[in-house]
Design a protein around this motif. Structure first.
Motif, short mmCIF file in Angstrom:
data_model
loop_
_atom_site.label_atom_id
_atom_site.label_comp_id
_atom_site.label_asym_id
_atom_site.label_seq_id
_atom_site.Cartn_x
_atom_site.Cartn_y
_atom_site.Cartn_z
N VAL A 3 3.49 8.94 -46.51
CA VAL A 3 4.26 10.09 -46.03
C VAL A 3 3.59 11.38 -46.49
CG1 VAL A 3 6.46 11.32 -46.28
CG2 VAL A 3 6.44 8.85 -45.89
N ARG A 4 3.12 11.40 -47.72
CA ARG A 4 2.44 12.60 -48.24
C ARG A 4 1.14 12.86 -47.50
NH1 ARG A 4 1.57 12.56 -54.26
NH2 ARG A 4 0.96 14.69 -53.81
N MET A 5 0.43 11.80 -47.10
CA MET A 5 -0.81 11.99 -46.35
C MET A 5 -0.51 12.60 -44.98
SD MET A 5 -3.80 9.27 -45.58
CE MET A 5 -5.23 9.71 -44.62
N VAL A 6 0.53 12.14 -44.33
CA VAL A 6 0.94 12.72 -43.05
C VAL A 6 1.34 14.17 -43.26
CG1 VAL A 6 2.68 12.63 -41.23
CG2 VAL A 6 1.59 10.52 -42.00
N ARG A 7 2.07 14.44 -44.33
CA ARG A 7 2.48 15.81 -44.63
C ARG A 7 1.26 16.70 -44.84
NH1 ARG A 7 3.50 19.31 -48.87
NH2 ARG A 7 5.29 20.67 -48.55
N ALA A 8 0.29 16.23 -45.62
CA ALA A 8 -0.93 17.00 -45.87
C ALA A 8 -1.66 17.28 -44.57
CB ALA A 8 -1.83 16.26 -46.85
N ASP A 9 -1.76 16.28 -43.72
CA ASP A 9 -2.43 16.46 -42.42
C ASP A 9 -1.68 17.49 -41.58
OD1 ASP A 9 -4.54 15.62 -40.57
OD2 ASP A 9 -2.87 14.85 -39.37
N ALA A 62 -2.32 22.00 -48.04
CA ALA A 62 -2.90 20.70 -47.69
C ALA A 62 -3.91 20.27 -48.75
CB ALA A 62 -3.57 20.77 -46.33
N GLU A 63 -4.71 21.23 -49.22
CA GLU A 63 -5.69 20.93 -50.26
C GLU A 63 -5.01 20.32 -51.49
OE1 GLU A 63 -8.67 23.12 -53.43
OE2 GLU A 63 -7.78 24.32 -51.84
N ARG A 64 -3.93 20.94 -51.93
CA ARG A 64 -3.22 20.43 -53.12
C ARG A 64 -2.74 19.00 -52.90
NH1 ARG A 64 -1.70 25.83 -53.24
NH2 ARG A 64 0.25 25.49 -52.11
N GLU A 65 -2.18 18.74 -51.73
CA GLU A 65 -1.69 17.38 -51.43
C GLU A 65 -2.85 16.38 -51.40
OE1 GLU A 65 1.27 15.91 -51.00
OE2 GLU A 65 2.46 17.73 -51.23
N PHE A 66 -3.91 16.73 -50.67
CA PHE A 66 -5.05 15.81 -50.57
C PHE A 66 -5.68 15.57 -51.94
CE2 PHE A 66 -5.35 16.93 -45.91
CZ PHE A 66 -5.15 15.63 -45.46
N ARG A 67 -5.81 16.61 -52.76
CA ARG A 67 -6.40 16.42 -54.10
C ARG A 67 -5.57 15.45 -54.93
NH1 ARG A 67 -10.72 19.31 -55.43
NH2 ARG A 67 -11.06 21.30 -54.37
N ARG A 93 -5.18 9.66 -56.99
CA ARG A 93 -4.47 8.38 -57.09
C ARG A 93 -5.21 7.26 -56.37
NH1 ARG A 93 1.73 9.61 -57.09
NH2 ARG A 93 1.82 7.70 -55.89
N SER A 94 -5.95 7.61 -55.30
CA SER A 94 -6.67 6.61 -54.49
C SER A 94 -8.06 7.13 -54.16
CB SER A 94 -5.90 6.32 -53.20
OG SER A 94 -4.61 5.84 -53.46
N PRO A 95 -8.96 7.19 -55.15
CA PRO A 95 -10.28 7.79 -54.93
C PRO A 95 -11.16 7.05 -53.91
CG PRO A 95 -10.14 6.79 -57.10
CD PRO A 95 -8.77 6.72 -56.50
#
Length: 116
Positions: free
Chosen positions: A18-24, A35-40, A45-47
């Motif tokens: 859900v957070r990835m969709v939000r960031a997008d 978006a940068e903050r969310e993606f970072r 958490r998942s490098p």
């Protein structure tokens, strides 16, 4: 007890989706810094998730931070055939002084049927 732990793990993974969709969505609506903050955070958490690295690179590119975007995109260059991403990569690589990577992105773009 095991069932509860499993449900918690699934919920946490779903929350990341859900957070990835939000960031997008933030990125697509011009809110690149958010978006940068969310993606970072998600990438920490998942490098290994290349989609997150690509999203972060796009958010940096949208903020005219070419060198940072290029650094994230270099390892992804051979993994994409998307013309829009390849064009953005070319711009970021050229702006950050990496002519060889810019040429490699142009070559991949041509191979994918696009025009640099």
């Amino acid at each position: 007890e095991i069932g509860r732990v499993t449900c918690s793990a699934v919920t946490a993974k779903d929350d990341d989706g859900v957070r990835m969709v939000r960031a997008d969505n933030l990125l697509r609506t011009g809110r690149a810094a958010e978006a940068e903050r969310e993606f970072r955070d998600l990438l920490q958490r998942s490098p290994e998730e290349t989609g997150l690295a690509n999203g972060l690179a796009w958010s940096l590119h949208a903020q005219a931070r070419a060198a940072e975007a290029a650094q994230l995109w270099r390892p992804l260059l051979e993994r994409t055939d998307d013309p829009t991403t390849l064009r953005a990569m070319m711009q970021a690589f050229a702006a950050s002084g990496d002519g060889a990577a810019a040429q490699a992105a142009a070559a991949r773009l041509r191979a994918a049927g696009g025009t640099p």
